[in-house]
Design an enzyme around this catalytic site. Structure first.
Site, PDB file in Angstrom:
ATOM      1  N   ARG A 134      -1.361 -10.106  12.803  1.00 56.89           N
ATOM      2  CA  ARG A 134      -1.736  -9.148  11.766  1.00 56.89           C
ATOM      3  C   ARG A 134      -2.664  -9.565  10.508  1.00 56.89           C
ATOM      4  O   ARG A 134      -3.650  -9.027  10.185  1.00 56.89           O
ATOM      5  CB  ARG A 134      -0.740  -8.142  11.540  1.00 56.89           C
ATOM      6  CG  ARG A 134      -0.232  -7.209  12.497  1.00 56.89           C
ATOM      7  CD  ARG A 134       1.151  -6.655  12.236  1.00 56.89           C
ATOM      8  NE  ARG A 134       1.233  -5.913  11.049  1.00 56.89           N
ATOM      9  CZ  ARG A 134       2.511  -5.641  10.697  1.00 56.89           C
ATOM     10  NH1 ARG A 134       3.757  -6.439  10.884  1.00 56.89           N
ATOM     11  NH2 ARG A 134       2.640  -5.010   9.111  1.00 56.89           N
TER      12      ARG A 134
ATOM     13  N   ARG B  14     -10.283   0.149   7.866  1.00 54.81           N
ATOM     14  CA  ARG B  14      -9.725  -1.154   8.126  1.00 54.81           C
ATOM     15  C   ARG B  14     -10.806  -2.051   8.927  1.00 54.81           C
ATOM     16  O   ARG B  14     -10.465  -3.317   9.007  1.00 54.81           O
ATOM     17  CB  ARG B  14      -8.397  -1.032   9.138  1.00 54.81           C
ATOM     18  CG  ARG B  14      -7.301  -1.546   8.487  1.00 54.81           C
ATOM     19  CD  ARG B  14      -6.021  -1.458   9.627  1.00 54.81           C
ATOM     20  NE  ARG B  14      -5.091  -1.997   9.347  1.00 54.81           N
ATOM     21  CZ  ARG B  14      -4.069  -1.394   8.662  1.00 54.81           C
ATOM     22  NH1 ARG B  14      -4.103  -0.207   8.318  1.00 54.81           N
ATOM     23  NH2 ARG B  14      -2.673  -2.039   8.626  1.00 54.81           N
TER      24      ARG B  14
ATOM     25  N   ARG C 290      10.450  -1.483  12.842  1.00 49.55           N
ATOM     26  CA  ARG C 290       9.310  -1.488  13.330  1.00 49.55           C
ATOM     27  C   ARG C 290       8.955  -2.629  14.024  1.00 49.55           C
ATOM     28  O   ARG C 290       9.374  -3.792  13.798  1.00 49.55           O
ATOM     29  CB  ARG C 290       8.320  -1.599  12.124  1.00 49.55           C
ATOM     30  CG  ARG C 290       7.864  -0.496  11.346  1.00 49.55           C
ATOM     31  CD  ARG C 290       6.988  -0.265  10.323  1.00 49.55           C
ATOM     32  NE  ARG C 290       5.660  -1.103  10.431  1.00 49.55           N
ATOM     33  CZ  ARG C 290       4.570  -1.129   9.731  1.00 49.55           C
ATOM     34  NH1 ARG C 290       4.682  -0.437   8.726  1.00 49.55           N
ATOM     35  NH2 ARG C 290       3.510  -1.806   9.993  1.00 49.55           N
TER      36      ARG C 290
ATOM     37  N   ARG D  61      11.503  -6.304   5.409  1.00 47.80           N
ATOM     38  CA  ARG D  61      11.160  -5.090   5.854  1.00 47.80           C
ATOM     39  C   ARG D  61      11.508  -4.840   7.474  1.00 47.80           C
ATOM     40  O   ARG D  61      12.076  -3.975   7.786  1.00 47.80           O
ATOM     41  CB  ARG D  61       9.711  -4.815   5.803  1.00 47.80           C
ATOM     42  CG  ARG D  61       9.418  -3.204   6.174  1.00 47.80           C
ATOM     43  CD  ARG D  61       8.256  -2.599   5.757  1.00 47.80           C
ATOM     44  NE  ARG D  61       7.110  -3.112   6.454  1.00 47.80           N
ATOM     45  CZ  ARG D  61       5.919  -2.781   6.626  1.00 47.80           C
ATOM     46  NH1 ARG D  61       5.234  -2.166   5.516  1.00 47.80           N
ATOM     47  NH2 ARG D  61       4.912  -3.340   7.332  1.00 47.80           N
TER      48      ARG D  61
ATOM     49  N   LYS E 218       0.837  -1.237  -0.057  1.00 48.86           N
ATOM     50  CA  LYS E 218      -0.104  -0.156  -0.170  1.00 48.86           C
ATOM     51  C   LYS E 218       0.849   1.293   0.113  1.00 48.86           C
ATOM     52  O   LYS E 218       0.692   2.088  -0.747  1.00 48.86           O
ATOM     53  CB  LYS E 218      -0.883   0.074   1.198  1.00 48.86           C
ATOM     54  CG  LYS E 218      -1.872  -1.390   1.157  1.00 48.86           C
ATOM     55  CD  LYS E 218      -2.823  -1.286   2.355  1.00 48.86           C
ATOM     56  CE  LYS E 218      -2.149  -1.209   3.878  1.00 48.86           C
ATOM     57  NZ  LYS E 218      -1.998  -2.631   4.215  1.00 48.86           N
TER      58      LYS E 218
HETATM   59  P1  ATP Z   1       1.393  -2.159   4.666  1.00 48.90           P
HETATM   60  O1  ATP Z   1       2.714  -2.854   4.898  1.00 48.90           O
HETATM   61  O2  ATP Z   1       0.781  -2.400   3.434  1.00 48.90           O
HETATM   62  O3  ATP Z   1       1.871  -0.475   4.841  1.00 48.90           O
HETATM   63  P2  ATP Z   1       0.669  -2.526   7.435  1.00 48.90           P
HETATM   64  O4  ATP Z   1      -0.684  -3.199   8.050  1.00 48.90           O
HETATM   65  O5  ATP Z   1       1.902  -3.284   7.646  1.00 48.90           O
HETATM   66  O6  ATP Z   1       0.474  -2.278   5.903  1.00 48.90           O
HETATM   67  P3  ATP Z   1       0.313   0.110   8.504  1.00 48.90           P
HETATM   68  O7  ATP Z   1      -0.938   0.459   7.706  1.00 48.90           O
HETATM   69  O8  ATP Z   1       1.348   1.052   8.780  1.00 48.90           O
HETATM   70  O9  ATP Z   1       1.063  -1.205   8.370  1.00 48.90           O
HETATM   71  O10 ATP Z   1      -0.359  -0.155  10.029  1.00 48.90           O
HETATM   72  C1  ATP Z   1       0.354  -0.700  11.093  1.00 48.90           C
HETATM   73  C2  ATP Z   1      -0.456  -0.840  12.395  1.00 48.90           C
HETATM   74  O11 ATP Z   1      -1.191   0.368  12.823  1.00 48.90           O
HETATM   75  C3  ATP Z   1      -1.750  -1.742  12.231  1.00 48.90           C
HETATM   76  O12 ATP Z   1      -1.148  -3.247  12.383  1.00 48.90           O
HETATM   77  C4  ATP Z   1      -2.634  -1.493  13.379  1.00 48.90           C
HETATM   78  O13 ATP Z   1      -2.399  -1.798  14.692  1.00 48.90           O
HETATM   79  C5  ATP Z   1      -2.532   0.228  13.154  1.00 48.90           C
HETATM   80  N1  ATP Z   1      -3.484   1.035  12.367  1.00 48.90           N
HETATM   81  C6  ATP Z   1      -3.243   1.468  11.163  1.00 48.90           C
HETATM   82  N2  ATP Z   1      -4.072   1.843  10.500  1.00 48.90           N
HETATM   83  C7  ATP Z   1      -5.400   1.700  11.446  1.00 48.90           C
HETATM   84  C8  ATP Z   1      -6.664   1.631  11.086  1.00 48.90           C
HETATM   85  N3  ATP Z   1      -7.272   2.181  10.267  1.00 48.90           N
HETATM   86  N4  ATP Z   1      -7.460   1.234  12.165  1.00 48.90           N
HETATM   87  C9  ATP Z   1      -6.671   0.664  13.271  1.00 48.90           C
HETATM   88  N5  ATP Z   1      -5.738   0.586  13.264  1.00 48.90           N
HETATM   89  C10 ATP Z   1      -4.653   0.748  12.383  1.00 48.90           C
HETATM   90 MG    MG Z   2       1.942   1.300   5.256  1.00 51.83          MG
END
Ligand code: ATP
Ligand code: MG
Length: 189
Positions: free
Chosen positions: A145, A89, A134, A128, A14
């Site tokens: 997740r 989400r 992270r 990553r 994303k």
């Molecule tokens: P990507 O790798 O595709 O960027 P990701 O799931 O690794 O996606 P982020 O989108 O950066 O990473 O989100 C990291 C964490 O932040 C999630 O696991 C969640 O705990 C929290 N989070 C982010 N956005 C939301 C949301 N809209 N609602 C609830 N929690 C969220």
């Molecule tokens: Mg992201």
């Protein structure tokens, strides 16, 4: 003015594809994950609360996320378009977003759903994790997740499919190939 949602599992690309769209189309970009990580770094109240969920692979509660996004949407005045990355989400967040956009006389124009096989997601996130620092990019949290994604986030695809705005995009191959597939959708809007 286009409102786009970049949707997909953790590690689906994303953030990477958002960067491509920003440079190609000059869209504005909001990533709830990036906003939350900035809050955690600043050790704000929101950041401290969010950290307890994020480090555990869980979603941050809807009310906190919706308040946060509401403030950002008030401040941002996108000209060409807005990319929402990592939000909504949950179906509750999707409904709240619809109401917020309706207040501004606009709507979600397209959802780009990046589809990547689970083994590749895990592979990408572990890689990553070696560089990102992270706290949620470790195998145990990645598995949580992915579980949360299937249980709470994936149902949003149906929600937008019923509105006719959902687009499934193959999220494997080169960054350019994927970006090209996304452009084919955007250029038709
Ligand atoms: P990507 O790798 O595709 O960027 P990701 O799931 O690794 O996606 P982020 O989108 O950066 O990473 O989100 C990291 C964490 O932040 C999630 O696991 C969640 O705990 C929290 N989070 C982010 N956005 C939301 C949301 N809209 N609602 C609830 N929690 C969220
Ligand atoms: Mg992201």
């Amino acid at each position: 003015m286009l409102n786009l949602i970049i949707f997909g599992a953790p590690g689906s690309g994303k953030g990477t594809q958002s960067e491509e769209l920003i440079s190609k189309y000059g869209f504005d970009h909001v990533s709830t994950g990036d906003l939350l990580r900035a809050e955690m770094k600043a050790e704000s109240e929101l950041g401290k609360t969010a950290k307890q969920y994020i480090d555990n692979g869980q979603l941050v509660p809807d009310s906190l996320i919706i308040d946060m996004i509401e403030k950002v949407l008030e401040e941002k005045k996108p000209q060409k378009g807005l990319i929402l990355d990592g939000f909504p989400r949950t179906v509750a967040q999707a409904e709240a977003l619809g109401e917020l956009l309706a207040k501004h006389d606009t709507r979600v124009h397209a959802v780009i759903d990046l589809q990547v096989p689970e083994e590749e997601l895990i592979d990408r996130l572990l890689k990553r994790g070696l560089e990102s620092g992270r706290s949620d990019d470790n195998l145990e949290t990645i598995q949580k997740r992915l579980h949360v994604y299937h249980a709470q986030t994936a149902p949003i695809a149906e929600y937008y499919a019923s509105k006719g705005t959902h687009n499934a995009i193959l999220g494997t191959g080169s960054i350019e190939d994927i970006s090209h597939r996304i452009s084919e959708v955007i250029d038709k809007l």
